[in-house]
Write an enzyme that holds these catalytic residues in place. Structure first.
Site, PDB file in Angstrom:
ATOM      1  N   HIS A  65       0.827  -1.212   0.000  1.00  0.00           N
ATOM      2  CA  HIS A  65       0.000   0.000   0.000  1.00  0.00           C
ATOM      3  C   HIS A  65       0.852   1.249   0.000  1.00  0.00           C
ATOM      4  O   HIS A  65       2.040   1.206   0.304  1.00  0.00           O
ATOM      5  CB  HIS A  65      -0.966   0.032   1.201  1.00  0.00           C
ATOM      6  CG  HIS A  65      -0.303   0.051   2.538  1.00  0.00           C
ATOM      7  ND1 HIS A  65      -0.022  -1.086   3.259  1.00  0.00           N
ATOM      8  CD2 HIS A  65       0.134   1.086   3.313  1.00  0.00           C
ATOM      9  CE1 HIS A  65       0.547  -0.764   4.410  1.00  0.00           C
ATOM     10  NE2 HIS A  65       0.663   0.547   4.467  1.00  0.00           N
ATOM     11  N   HIS A  83       3.953   6.980   4.090  1.00  0.00           N
ATOM     12  CA  HIS A  83       4.890   5.871   3.892  1.00  0.00           C
ATOM     13  C   HIS A  83       4.420   4.974   2.752  1.00  0.00           C
ATOM     14  O   HIS A  83       3.298   5.099   2.267  1.00  0.00           O
ATOM     15  CB  HIS A  83       5.082   5.050   5.184  1.00  0.00           C
ATOM     16  CG  HIS A  83       3.881   4.272   5.634  1.00  0.00           C
ATOM     17  ND1 HIS A  83       2.956   4.756   6.533  1.00  0.00           N
ATOM     18  CD2 HIS A  83       3.446   3.028   5.301  1.00  0.00           C
ATOM     19  CE1 HIS A  83       2.022   3.835   6.744  1.00  0.00           C
ATOM     20  NE2 HIS A  83       2.285   2.789   6.009  1.00  0.00           N
ATOM     21  N   GLU A 114       7.705   0.802   5.133  1.00  0.00           N
ATOM     22  CA  GLU A 114       7.218  -0.262   5.999  1.00  0.00           C
ATOM     23  C   GLU A 114       7.455  -1.586   5.282  1.00  0.00           C
ATOM     24  O   GLU A 114       7.223  -1.690   4.073  1.00  0.00           O
ATOM     25  CB  GLU A 114       5.709  -0.069   6.256  1.00  0.00           C
ATOM     26  CG  GLU A 114       5.095  -1.120   7.165  1.00  0.00           C
ATOM     27  CD  GLU A 114       3.596  -0.894   7.430  1.00  0.00           C
ATOM     28  OE1 GLU A 114       2.951  -0.158   6.650  1.00  0.00           O
ATOM     29  OE2 GLU A 114       3.088  -1.449   8.425  1.00  0.00           O
TER      30      GLU A 114
END
Lengths: 134, 134
Positions: free
Chosen positions: B7, B79, B130
């Site tokens: 994502h 992020h 991440e």
């Protein structure tokens, strides 16, 4: 309206170092640098299984990436690109909804040889959004 | 090592407005807001054909999104998340290569209920990355 996420573009202060980092530290499939003089960038494509990352580095004095790197010396995410089937219909819908299209509103030919437009980041949560017709 | 782009997370100053915008202006598949008190965020998932966009809004006084929005009042990309098969192996490889993992280096359970780690943005072209084990 929007379809796939075509790519995430990351402006980087050192293209060779960033390419090596994605190749060696992150183990990704990193292509060679490609100059795109019409867009004032040198691009490295990183192929992920479901989308692409594009590393952007300024090419030429008029590159739009110079200003971004002046504000973000470490680099940063420059834009995200969504695919659309019909760019002119998408543009007209967005204009009717009150969004702003950058430039004169006429599609340009983007770095992939396809028509693109950019939407004003102030209208979209601080994100520069590219729409690419696929 | 890295696999799919899981994502792109966008911090937004007005979750309702941003959701409506993605739904109406951009014609995307936008889910309902979900509170994630363990992470100090309310999240809206936007499902694209090949990946997800996550709209993040602060939840609670200690939310990590407050500081980001103070610096970026219009919002911005917070992020990006890459999938990995083996998070501990990925972490150990990255540490051996000189990258910094945020926090104490132990995986946490992320917003999708899977182990995650964050990498230092200064080591990765100004991008907070991440890693999520899938």
């Amino acid at each position: 309206m929007i379809g796939r996420l075509n790519h995430v573009a990351i402006a980087v202060p050192d293209l060779e170092a960033a390419s090596a980092q994605y190749r060696t530290m992150l183990g990704a499939d990193v292509g060679p640098p490609q100059d795109e003089p019409d867009h004032g960038v040198t691009v490295v494509f990183i192929t992920l299984p479901n989308t692409k990352i594009e590393l952007l580095y300024p090419l030429g004095a008029g590159s739009p990436i110079h200003g971004f790197l002046a504000k973000n010396p470490a680099g940063g995410i420059h834009h995200i690109c969504y695919e659309v089937d019909d760019l002119l219909a998408a543009r007209d819908h967005l204009l009717a909804e009150g969004a702003r299209v950058l430039g004169d509103g006429a599609p340009k030919i983007g770095a992939h040889g396809k028509p693109v437009l950019f939407l004003h980041p102030k209208d979209f949560n601080g994100c520069l959004i590219e729409l690419e017709q696929v």
